[in-house]
Scaffold this motif. Structure first.
Motif, PDB file in Angstrom:
ATOM      1  N   SER A  21       0.835  -1.206   0.000  1.00 40.71           N
ATOM      2  CA  SER A  21       0.000   0.000   0.000  1.00 40.71           C
ATOM      3  C   SER A  21       0.865   1.251   0.000  1.00 40.71           C
ATOM      4  O   SER A  21       1.851   1.338   0.736  1.00 40.71           O
ATOM      5  CB  SER A  21      -0.905   0.017   1.228  1.00 40.71           C
ATOM      6  OG  SER A  21      -1.786  -1.062   1.197  1.00 40.71           O
ATOM      7  N   VAL A  79       3.781  -5.015   6.623  1.00 41.10           N
ATOM      8  CA  VAL A  79       2.332  -4.779   6.685  1.00 41.10           C
ATOM      9  C   VAL A  79       1.628  -5.659   5.651  1.00 41.10           C
ATOM     10  O   VAL A  79       0.635  -6.317   5.957  1.00 41.10           O
ATOM     11  CB  VAL A  79       1.998  -3.282   6.456  1.00 41.10           C
ATOM     12  CG1 VAL A  79       0.514  -3.072   6.222  1.00 41.10           C
ATOM     13  CG2 VAL A  79       2.476  -2.456   7.645  1.00 41.10           C
ATOM     14  N   ASN A  82       1.599  -9.233   6.804  1.00 35.26           N
ATOM     15  CA  ASN A  82       0.651  -9.472   7.895  1.00 35.26           C
ATOM     16  C   ASN A  82      -0.798  -9.424   7.433  1.00 35.26           C
ATOM     17  O   ASN A  82      -1.652 -10.114   7.992  1.00 35.26           O
ATOM     18  CB  ASN A  82       0.889  -8.479   9.024  1.00 35.26           C
ATOM     19  CG  ASN A  82       2.224  -8.697   9.712  1.00 35.26           C
ATOM     20  OD1 ASN A  82       2.800  -9.781   9.637  1.00 35.26           O
ATOM     21  ND2 ASN A  82       2.723  -7.675  10.360  1.00 35.26           N
ATOM     22  N   GLU A  83      -1.095  -8.604   6.426  1.00 34.94           N
ATOM     23  CA  GLU A  83      -2.464  -8.481   5.924  1.00 34.94           C
ATOM     24  C   GLU A  83      -2.830  -9.593   4.944  1.00 34.94           C
ATOM     25  O   GLU A  83      -3.992  -9.952   4.814  1.00 34.94           O
ATOM     26  CB  GLU A  83      -2.657  -7.127   5.240  1.00 34.94           C
ATOM     27  CG  GLU A  83      -2.643  -5.962   6.195  1.00 34.94           C
ATOM     28  CD  GLU A  83      -2.760  -4.621   5.497  1.00 34.94           C
ATOM     29  OE1 GLU A  83      -2.612  -4.562   4.243  1.00 34.94           O
ATOM     30  OE2 GLU A  83      -2.992  -3.627   6.197  1.00 34.94           O
ATOM     31  N   HIS A  84      -1.850 -10.135   4.258  1.00 40.54           N
ATOM     32  CA  HIS A  84      -2.110 -11.099   3.191  1.00 40.54           C
ATOM     33  C   HIS A  84      -2.930 -12.320   3.617  1.00 40.54           C
ATOM     34  O   HIS A  84      -3.894 -12.669   2.920  1.00 40.54           O
ATOM     35  CB  HIS A  84      -0.801 -11.548   2.526  1.00 40.54           C
ATOM     36  CG  HIS A  84      -1.009 -12.565   1.466  1.00 40.54           C
ATOM     37  ND1 HIS A  84      -1.510 -12.231   0.224  1.00 40.54           N
ATOM     38  CD2 HIS A  84      -0.846 -13.912   1.471  1.00 40.54           C
ATOM     39  CE1 HIS A  84      -1.627 -13.339  -0.488  1.00 40.54           C
ATOM     40  NE2 HIS A  84      -1.228 -14.377   0.244  1.00 40.54           N
ATOM     41  N   GLY A  86      -5.294 -12.798   5.625  1.00 42.04           N
ATOM     42  CA  GLY A  86      -6.713 -12.501   5.757  1.00 42.04           C
ATOM     43  C   GLY A  86      -7.414 -12.262   4.429  1.00 42.04           C
ATOM     44  O   GLY A  86      -8.645 -12.223   4.361  1.00 42.04           O
ATOM     45  N   LEU A  87      -6.630 -12.100   3.361  1.00 39.91           N
ATOM     46  CA  LEU A  87      -7.181 -11.814   2.041  1.00 39.91           C
ATOM     47  C   LEU A  87      -6.989 -12.961   1.052  1.00 39.91           C
ATOM     48  O   LEU A  87      -7.414 -12.866  -0.094  1.00 39.91           O
ATOM     49  CB  LEU A  87      -6.513 -10.561   1.465  1.00 39.91           C
ATOM     50  CG  LEU A  87      -6.557  -9.306   2.328  1.00 39.91           C
ATOM     51  CD1 LEU A  87      -5.645  -8.232   1.757  1.00 39.91           C
ATOM     52  CD2 LEU A  87      -7.978  -8.805   2.457  1.00 39.91           C
TER      53      LEU A  87
END
Length: 113
Positions: A21, A79, A82-84, A86-87
């Motif tokens: 991002s 980041v 860590n977000e991957h 969940g997606l």
């Protein structure tokens, strides 16, 4: 080239760039949008110290060229890592075999050096 200069050269794989991002273009200074300064921290960058974040295209057809310092790039990759899960459907099933998650982990380790 010194060790510090060669250390900064990291190629982020093209398939990982969309996962990182970035701040919206409209809030960035011209120097940050064209890659002269870190897109996040604003530190001055050179070709020896900049991490290329890929050419980006805006909805109006304009292009910008964000780059980052090594510490900020590492934070952004962490980041994304860590977000991957969940997606990602693969991560929900078995994160150990997710190629994207493994690539993000490897990139974070490479940027730590």
């Amino acid at each position: 080239m010194t060790t510090a200069e060669t250390r900064a050269l990291v190629d982020i794989p093209a398939e990982l760039l969309p996962l990182i991002s970035l701040p919206p273009l409209e809030v960035l200074s011209d120097a940050r949008a064209r890659g002269a300064e870190c897109v996040w921290g604003g530190e001055p960058l050179s070709t020896a110290t900049a991490i290329d974040l890929g050419e980006r295209e805006e909805t109006d057809g304009g292009h910008w060229f964000p780059r980052a310092c090594r510490p900020c790039a590492r934070r952004a990759v962490l980041v994304a890592r860590n977000e991957h899960p969940g997606l990602c459907e693969q991560c929900a099933d078995d994160s150990i075999i997710c190629k994207t998650l493994r690539s993000l982990r490897a990139l974070a380790l490479e940027l730590r050096r």
